[in-house]
Design a protein around this motif. Structure first.
Motif, PDB file in Angstrom:
ATOM      1  N   GLU A  57       0.825  -1.209   0.000  1.00 42.98           N
ATOM      2  CA  GLU A  57       0.000   0.000   0.000  1.00 42.98           C
ATOM      3  C   GLU A  57       0.859   1.259   0.000  1.00 42.98           C
ATOM      4  O   GLU A  57       2.011   1.238   0.424  1.00 42.98           O
ATOM      5  N   VAL A  58       0.250   2.357  -0.451  1.00 35.47           N
ATOM      6  CA  VAL A  58       0.919   3.644  -0.554  1.00 35.47           C
ATOM      7  C   VAL A  58       0.030   4.694   0.113  1.00 35.47           C
ATOM      8  O   VAL A  58      -1.160   4.777  -0.190  1.00 35.47           O
ATOM      9  N   LEU A  59       0.598   5.483   1.007  1.00 36.08           N
ATOM     10  CA  LEU A  59      -0.119   6.610   1.607  1.00 36.08           C
ATOM     11  C   LEU A  59       0.166   7.844   0.770  1.00 36.08           C
ATOM     12  O   LEU A  59       1.328   8.146   0.481  1.00 36.08           O
ATOM     13  N   ILE A  60      -0.900   8.548   0.344  1.00 32.57           N
ATOM     14  CA  ILE A  60      -0.704   9.777  -0.427  1.00 32.57           C
ATOM     15  C   ILE A  60      -1.418  10.949   0.228  1.00 32.57           C
ATOM     16  O   ILE A  60      -2.400  10.783   0.946  1.00 32.57           O
ATOM     17  N   ARG A  61      -0.870  12.148  -0.037  1.00 36.39           N
ATOM     18  CA  ARG A  61      -1.600  13.388   0.232  1.00 36.39           C
ATOM     19  C   ARG A  61      -2.466  13.599  -1.003  1.00 36.39           C
ATOM     20  O   ARG A  61      -1.966  13.646  -2.121  1.00 36.39           O
ATOM     21  N   VAL A  62      -3.760  13.684  -0.826  1.00 32.54           N
ATOM     22  CA  VAL A  62      -4.683  13.790  -1.951  1.00 32.54           C
ATOM     23  C   VAL A  62      -4.689  15.230  -2.469  1.00 32.54           C
ATOM     24  O   VAL A  62      -4.956  16.168  -1.719  1.00 32.54           O
ATOM     25  N   ASP A  63      -4.384  15.382  -3.755  1.00 35.80           N
ATOM     26  CA  ASP A  63      -4.484  16.683  -4.409  1.00 35.80           C
ATOM     27  C   ASP A  63      -5.807  16.806  -5.161  1.00 35.80           C
ATOM     28  O   ASP A  63      -6.421  17.863  -5.181  1.00 35.80           O
ATOM     29  N   VAL A  64      -6.235  15.713  -5.811  1.00 36.92           N
ATOM     30  CA  VAL A  64      -7.466  15.694  -6.598  1.00 36.92           C
ATOM     31  C   VAL A  64      -8.120  14.320  -6.415  1.00 36.92           C
ATOM     32  O   VAL A  64      -7.441  13.300  -6.483  1.00 36.92           O
ATOM     33  N   ALA A  65      -9.434  14.322  -6.191  1.00 30.73           N
ATOM     34  CA  ALA A  65     -10.176  13.066  -6.085  1.00 30.73           C
ATOM     35  C   ALA A  65     -11.208  13.003  -7.201  1.00 30.73           C
ATOM     36  O   ALA A  65     -11.843  14.012  -7.518  1.00 30.73           O
ATOM     37  N   GLY A  66     -11.376  11.835  -7.795  1.00 32.84           N
ATOM     38  CA  GLY A  66     -12.385  11.639  -8.823  1.00 32.84           C
ATOM     39  C   GLY A  66     -13.763  11.454  -8.200  1.00 32.84           C
ATOM     40  O   GLY A  66     -13.895  10.985  -7.071  1.00 32.84           O
ATOM     41  N   VAL A  67     -14.785  11.845  -8.941  1.00 34.15           N
ATOM     42  CA  VAL A  67     -16.179  11.698  -8.502  1.00 34.15           C
ATOM     43  C   VAL A  67     -16.855  10.716  -9.442  1.00 34.15           C
ATOM     44  O   VAL A  67     -16.748  10.845 -10.663  1.00 34.15           O
ATOM     45  N   ASN A  68     -17.538   9.718  -8.874  1.00 35.51           N
ATOM     46  CA  ASN A  68     -18.136   8.665  -9.680  1.00 35.51           C
ATOM     47  C   ASN A  68     -19.519   8.288  -9.166  1.00 35.51           C
ATOM     48  O   ASN A  68     -19.822   8.472  -7.983  1.00 35.51           O
ATOM     49  N   PRO A  69     -20.366   7.716 -10.029  1.00 37.67           N
ATOM     50  CA  PRO A  69     -21.689   7.269  -9.588  1.00 37.67           C
ATOM     51  C   PRO A  69     -21.634   6.258  -8.441  1.00 37.67           C
ATOM     52  O   PRO A  69     -22.547   6.190  -7.630  1.00 37.67           O
ATOM     53  N   LEU A  70     -20.557   5.509  -8.366  1.00 39.46           N
ATOM     54  CA  LEU A  70     -20.433   4.527  -7.299  1.00 39.46           C
ATOM     55  C   LEU A  70     -20.454   5.179  -5.918  1.00 39.46           C
ATOM     56  O   LEU A  70     -20.894   4.570  -4.935  1.00 39.46           O
ATOM     57  N   ASP A  71     -20.013   6.436  -5.836  1.00 40.52           N
ATOM     58  CA  ASP A  71     -19.976   7.125  -4.549  1.00 40.52           C
ATOM     59  C   ASP A  71     -21.358   7.181  -3.908  1.00 40.52           C
ATOM     60  O   ASP A  71     -21.522   6.855  -2.739  1.00 40.52           O
ATOM     61  N   HIS A  72     -22.367   7.599  -4.664  1.00 38.32           N
ATOM     62  CA  HIS A  72     -23.699   7.710  -4.061  1.00 38.32           C
ATOM     63  C   HIS A  72     -24.327   6.340  -3.839  1.00 38.32           C
ATOM     64  O   HIS A  72     -25.126   6.155  -2.920  1.00 38.32           O
ATOM     65  N   LEU A  73     -23.937   5.346  -4.625  1.00 37.18           N
ATOM     66  CA  LEU A  73     -24.447   3.981  -4.403  1.00 37.18           C
ATOM     67  C   LEU A  73     -23.894   3.403  -3.100  1.00 37.18           C
ATOM     68  O   LEU A  73     -24.618   2.758  -2.336  1.00 37.18           O
ATOM     69  N   LEU A  74     -22.613   3.644  -2.855  1.00 33.90           N
ATOM     70  CA  LEU A  74     -21.994   3.194  -1.612  1.00 33.90           C
ATOM     71  C   LEU A  74     -22.642   3.903  -0.418  1.00 33.90           C
ATOM     72  O   LEU A  74     -23.006   3.267   0.567  1.00 33.90           O
ATOM     73  N   ARG A  75     -22.800   5.225  -0.525  1.00 31.20           N
ATOM     74  CA  ARG A  75     -23.419   6.006   0.556  1.00 31.20           C
ATOM     75  C   ARG A  75     -24.832   5.524   0.848  1.00 31.20           C
ATOM     76  O   ARG A  75     -25.252   5.432   2.001  1.00 31.20           O
ATOM     77  N   ALA A  76     -25.572   5.169  -0.186  1.00 27.54           N
ATOM     78  CA  ALA A  76     -26.959   4.727  -0.012  1.00 27.54           C
ATOM     79  C   ALA A  76     -27.052   3.293   0.507  1.00 27.54           C
ATOM     80  O   ALA A  76     -28.136   2.838   0.866  1.00 27.54           O
ATOM     81  N   GLY A  77     -25.938   2.581   0.535  1.00 27.76           N
ATOM     82  CA  GLY A  77     -25.949   1.192   1.012  1.00 27.76           C
ATOM     83  C   GLY A  77     -26.408   0.203  -0.038  1.00 27.76           C
ATOM     84  O   GLY A  77     -26.797  -0.917   0.279  1.00 27.76           O
ATOM     85  N   LEU A  78     -26.335   0.598  -1.316  1.00 28.19           N
ATOM     86  CA  LEU A  78     -26.832  -0.247  -2.403  1.00 28.19           C
ATOM     87  C   LEU A  78     -25.800  -1.229  -2.940  1.00 28.19           C
ATOM     88  O   LEU A  78     -26.123  -2.041  -3.809  1.00 28.19           O
ATOM     89  N   VAL A  79     -24.573  -1.158  -2.461  1.00 26.24           N
ATOM     90  CA  VAL A  79     -23.521  -2.075  -2.903  1.00 26.24           C
ATOM     91  C   VAL A  79     -22.839  -2.692  -1.679  1.00 26.24           C
ATOM     92  O   VAL A  79     -21.684  -2.409  -1.379  1.00 26.24           O
ATOM     93  N   PRO A  80     -23.582  -3.537  -0.953  1.00 25.58           N
ATOM     94  CA  PRO A  80     -23.009  -4.139   0.250  1.00 25.58           C
ATOM     95  C   PRO A  80     -21.726  -4.891  -0.076  1.00 25.58           C
ATOM     96  O   PRO A  80     -21.599  -5.504  -1.125  1.00 25.58           O
TER      97      PRO A  80
END
Length: 168
Positions: free
Chosen positions: A30-53
């Motif tokens: 594994e690699v620890l990074i300081r995040v400069d830019v993060a991508g935004v994807n449809p999976l984000d809201h699916l994970l938040r909603a609990g739709l992808v256990p």
């Protein structure tokens, strides 16, 4: 201690919040990074909603949103070759690890140096949307030199890269 953007329970946008969390520690591969830019994807809201256990990696709440990022290597776990502290990189976060944070852990096997001339903003779109586009083209099995018409290009997969210049 750094800040992250995520959620403490499943639900809609109203469950999202900033919270403090200790910087993750990279483990083997594994690699620890300081995040400069993060991508935004449809999976984000699916994970938040609990739709992808299961996609949360079994981690407890709060969970951090985000699956892809570009940034600077801060630390390396054991058995990481080809990357060094200070490298500008992009890659996938570990399952449930999240990239909407000041720091995150990426899988070294899914992390690469940002090529010269490529911005961190564009690099952060490649791990999910970029590989999805390449996978779709690979599945077509087109012969060398073939031409393909892509109609209705849109979203992250259809339009990876910097924004179009502003019109006068």
């Amino acid at each position: 201690m750094g800040q992250a953007w995520g959620f403490g329970r499943h639900g809609g946008p109203e469950v999202q919040e900033f919270f403090d969390r200790p910087d993750p520690v990279p483990g083997r591969g594994e690699v620890l990074i300081r995040v400069d830019v993060a991508g935004v994807n449809p999976l984000d809201h699916l994970l938040r909603a609990g739709l992808v256990p299961g996609l949360d990696g079994g981690r407890p709440f709060p969970l951090v949103l985000g699956m892809e990022a570009a940034g600077t290597v801060l630390a390396l776990g054991e058995d990481v070759d080809g990357l060094e502290v200070g490298d500008a990189v992009f890659g996938f976060a570990l399952t449930g690890g999240g990239t909407y944070a000041e720091t995150t852990v990426l899988s070294a096997a899914n992390t690469a140096r940002i090529p010269a001339g490529l911005s961190a903003t564009v690099a952060a779109t490649l791990p999910v949307a970029g590989t999805t586009a390449v996978d779709a083209l690979d599945q077509l099995g087109l012969p060398a030199g073939a031409t393909i018409l892509v109609n209705g290009v849109g979203g992250g997969v259809g339009r990876a890269g910097p924004p179009a210049p502003a019109r006068p």
